[in-house]
Design a protein around this motif. Structure first.
Motif, mmCIF file in Angstrom:
data_model
loop_
_atom_site.group_PDB
_atom_site.id
_atom_site.type_symbol
_atom_site.label_atom_id
_atom_site.label_comp_id
_atom_site.label_asym_id
_atom_site.label_seq_id
_atom_site.Cartn_x
_atom_site.Cartn_y
_atom_site.Cartn_z
ATOM 1 N N TYR A 40 -4.321 -1.855 4.108
ATOM 2 C CA TYR A 40 -5.539 -2.230 3.386
ATOM 3 C C TYR A 40 -6.405 -1.025 3.047
ATOM 4 O O TYR A 40 -7.261 -1.106 2.173
ATOM 5 N N MET A 41 -6.217 0.091 3.736
ATOM 6 C CA MET A 41 -7.071 1.263 3.546
ATOM 7 C C MET A 41 -6.569 2.188 2.433
ATOM 8 O O MET A 41 -7.283 3.089 2.019
ATOM 9 N N ARG A 42 -5.349 1.987 1.959
ATOM 10 C CA ARG A 42 -4.781 2.876 0.952
ATOM 11 C C ARG A 42 -5.558 2.809 -0.353
ATOM 12 O O ARG A 42 -6.021 1.735 -0.750
ATOM 13 N N THR A 43 -5.639 3.957 -1.015
ATOM 14 C CA THR A 43 -6.242 3.976 -2.351
ATOM 15 C C THR A 43 -5.133 4.231 -3.364
ATOM 16 O O THR A 43 -4.280 5.097 -3.154
ATOM 17 N N PHE A 44 -5.137 3.470 -4.425
ATOM 18 C CA PHE A 44 -4.149 3.613 -5.484
ATOM 19 C C PHE A 44 -4.855 4.115 -6.739
ATOM 20 O O PHE A 44 -5.940 3.650 -7.079
ATOM 21 N N LYS A 45 -4.239 5.068 -7.420
ATOM 22 C CA LYS A 45 -4.826 5.672 -8.604
ATOM 23 C C LYS A 45 -4.006 5.309 -9.831
ATOM 24 O O LYS A 45 -2.807 5.042 -9.730
ATOM 25 N N LEU A 46 -4.656 5.324 -10.975
ATOM 26 C CA LEU A 46 -3.957 5.013 -12.221
ATOM 27 C C LEU A 46 -2.865 6.043 -12.469
ATOM 28 O O LEU A 46 -3.054 7.239 -12.250
ATOM 29 N N GLY A 47 -1.701 5.573 -12.893
ATOM 30 C CA GLY A 47 -0.568 6.460 -13.158
ATOM 31 C C GLY A 47 0.291 6.739 -11.936
ATOM 32 O O GLY A 47 1.339 7.360 -12.050
ATOM 33 N N GLN A 48 -0.145 6.294 -10.757
ATOM 34 C CA GLN A 48 0.627 6.521 -9.525
ATOM 35 C C GLN A 48 1.832 5.596 -9.502
ATOM 36 O O GLN A 48 1.769 4.454 -9.941
ATOM 37 N N ARG A 49 2.943 6.103 -8.979
ATOM 38 C CA ARG A 49 4.146 5.272 -8.855
ATOM 39 C C ARG A 49 4.101 4.524 -7.532
ATOM 40 O O ARG A 49 3.780 5.111 -6.490
ATOM 41 N N VAL A 50 4.446 3.229 -7.569
ATOM 42 C CA VAL A 50 4.438 2.405 -6.362
ATOM 43 C C VAL A 50 5.716 1.581 -6.300
ATOM 44 O O VAL A 50 6.317 1.248 -7.328
ATOM 45 N N ASP A 51 6.148 1.287 -5.069
ATOM 46 C CA ASP A 51 7.290 0.403 -4.835
ATOM 47 C C ASP A 51 6.759 -0.988 -4.543
ATOM 48 O O ASP A 51 5.837 -1.148 -3.735
ATOM 49 N N ILE A 52 7.336 -1.977 -5.190
ATOM 50 C CA ILE A 52 6.943 -3.367 -4.953
ATOM 51 C C ILE A 52 7.876 -3.939 -3.892
ATOM 52 O O ILE A 52 9.071 -4.073 -4.119
ATOM 53 N N VAL A 53 7.317 -4.237 -2.725
ATOM 54 C CA VAL A 53 8.090 -4.807 -1.624
ATOM 55 C C VAL A 53 7.286 -5.985 -1.088
ATOM 56 O O VAL A 53 6.280 -5.794 -0.402
ATOM 57 N N ALA A 54 7.716 -7.190 -1.422
ATOM 58 C CA ALA A 54 6.975 -8.385 -1.030
ATOM 59 C C ALA A 54 6.997 -8.560 0.480
ATOM 60 O O ALA A 54 8.022 -8.353 1.123
ATOM 61 N N THR A 55 5.860 -8.915 1.048
ATOM 62 C CA THR A 55 5.717 -9.139 2.484
ATOM 63 C C THR A 55 5.455 -10.617 2.711
ATOM 64 O O THR A 55 4.521 -11.170 2.129
ATOM 65 N N GLY A 56 6.244 -11.235 3.576
ATOM 66 C CA GLY A 56 6.096 -12.658 3.836
ATOM 67 C C GLY A 56 4.820 -13.004 4.575
ATOM 68 O O GLY A 56 4.425 -14.168 4.640
ATOM 69 N N PHE A 57 4.151 -12.020 5.137
ATOM 70 C CA PHE A 57 2.919 -12.250 5.893
ATOM 71 C C PHE A 57 1.822 -12.812 5.000
ATOM 72 O O PHE A 57 1.052 -13.656 5.412
ATOM 73 N N GLN A 58 1.744 -12.324 3.771
ATOM 74 C CA GLN A 58 0.687 -12.737 2.852
ATOM 75 C C GLN A 58 1.328 -13.375 1.625
ATOM 76 O O GLN A 58 2.049 -12.715 0.898
ATOM 77 N N GLN A 59 1.058 -14.683 1.424
ATOM 78 C CA GLN A 59 1.639 -15.357 0.271
ATOM 79 C C GLN A 59 0.802 -15.163 -0.991
ATOM 80 O O GLN A 59 1.294 -15.302 -2.097
ATOM 81 N N LYS A 60 -0.478 -14.837 -0.807
ATOM 82 C CA LYS A 60 -1.331 -14.622 -1.984
ATOM 83 C C LYS A 60 -0.923 -13.335 -2.689
ATOM 84 O O LYS A 60 -0.592 -12.351 -2.037
ATOM 85 N N GLY A 61 -0.966 -13.345 -3.990
ATOM 86 C CA GLY A 61 -0.689 -12.143 -4.765
ATOM 87 C C GLY A 61 0.720 -11.633 -4.606
ATOM 88 O O GLY A 61 0.986 -10.460 -4.833
ATOM 89 N N MET A 62 1.639 -12.510 -4.208
ATOM 90 C CA MET A 62 3.031 -12.097 -4.007
ATOM 91 C C MET A 62 3.757 -12.057 -5.353
ATOM 92 O O MET A 62 3.617 -12.972 -6.155
ATOM 93 N N PRO A 63 4.515 -10.996 -5.611
ATOM 94 C CA PRO A 63 5.232 -10.931 -6.885
ATOM 95 C C PRO A 63 6.439 -11.857 -6.892
ATOM 96 O O PRO A 63 6.892 -12.312 -5.839
ATOM 97 N N HIS A 64 6.972 -12.114 -8.075
ATOM 98 C CA HIS A 64 8.199 -12.902 -8.188
ATOM 99 C C HIS A 64 9.346 -12.137 -7.551
ATOM 100 O O HIS A 64 9.334 -10.897 -7.486
ATOM 101 N N LYS A 65 10.346 -12.870 -7.088
ATOM 102 C CA LYS A 65 11.468 -12.239 -6.365
ATOM 103 C C LYS A 65 12.184 -11.187 -7.204
ATOM 104 O O LYS A 65 12.779 -10.255 -6.660
ATOM 105 N N TYR A 66 12.115 -11.284 -8.535
ATOM 106 C CA TYR A 66 12.783 -10.300 -9.388
ATOM 107 C C TYR A 66 12.228 -8.897 -9.155
ATOM 108 O O TYR A 66 12.949 -7.916 -9.174
#
Length: 173
Positions: A40-66
């Motif tokens: 929760y403390m991480r800061t993300f900046k525009l143009g930064q590359r991120v890996d999408i890895v869904a976490t089962g702990f939080q169902q809100k804002g979860m991406p599609h399995k694709y």
């Protein structure tokens, strides 16, 4: 009339939003419980590359399995979520998809870490040089130990070069 014990009863096939994600969205072994505060403390900046890895702990804002396991670029930052632009192949073309994902489901990518290290090393080497001395950066990776420089191969004394020729195939019936 056939008896009911002969009929095979099967469940209908499911095509839901989270179908076949039992193992995909689960938490790792011995990694249950609340998420670490760094999530929760991480800061993300525009143009930064991120890996999408869904976490089962939080169902809100979860991406599609694709999108699970895909890498994208941050294009928007909101208080609890991050907008990520991901390439998605649809038949013959690649489409840029913009999705919003909660911060629990993304992490900074390490895909361009090696490139950034090479860039820093190049800039350090260019410091103190005049514009005439500076060269354009070759940002390609170089294989270690290659190419091998040209050299002569020496033969052991008393041995000649052995020529190997194939034998003719004869069918034995």
């Amino acid at each position: 009339a056939p008896s009911s014990s002969l009929h095979k009863v099967s469940m209908p096939h499911s095509f839901g939003y989270r179908a076949r994600t039992r193992k995909t969205f689960r938490r790792e072994f011995r990694r249950n419980g609340p998420l670490p505060s760094t999530t929760y403390m991480r800061t993300f900046k525009l143009g930064q590359r991120v890996d999408i890895v869904a976490t089962g702990f939080q169902q809100k804002g979860m991406p599609h399995k694709y999108y699970h396991g895909k890498t994208g670029v941050v294009w928007n930052v909101t208080p609890r979520a991050v907008g990520v632009e991901v390439n998605k192949r649809v038949r013959t073309r690649v489409m840029k998809k913009r999705i919003h994902v909660r911060t629990e489901h993304i992490r900074p990518s390490r895909c361009d870490e090696e490139f950034k290290n090479r860039l820093v090393a190049y800039r350090e080497a260019q410091k103190g040089k005049t514009p005439a001395q500076k060269k354009a950066m070759n940002n390609k990776r170089k294989p270690v130990g290659l190419p091998v420089k040209g050299h002569f191969v020496s033969m052991p004394k008393g041995r000649a070069v052995e020529q190997v020729t194939p034998q003719r195939y004869v069918l034995l019936v």
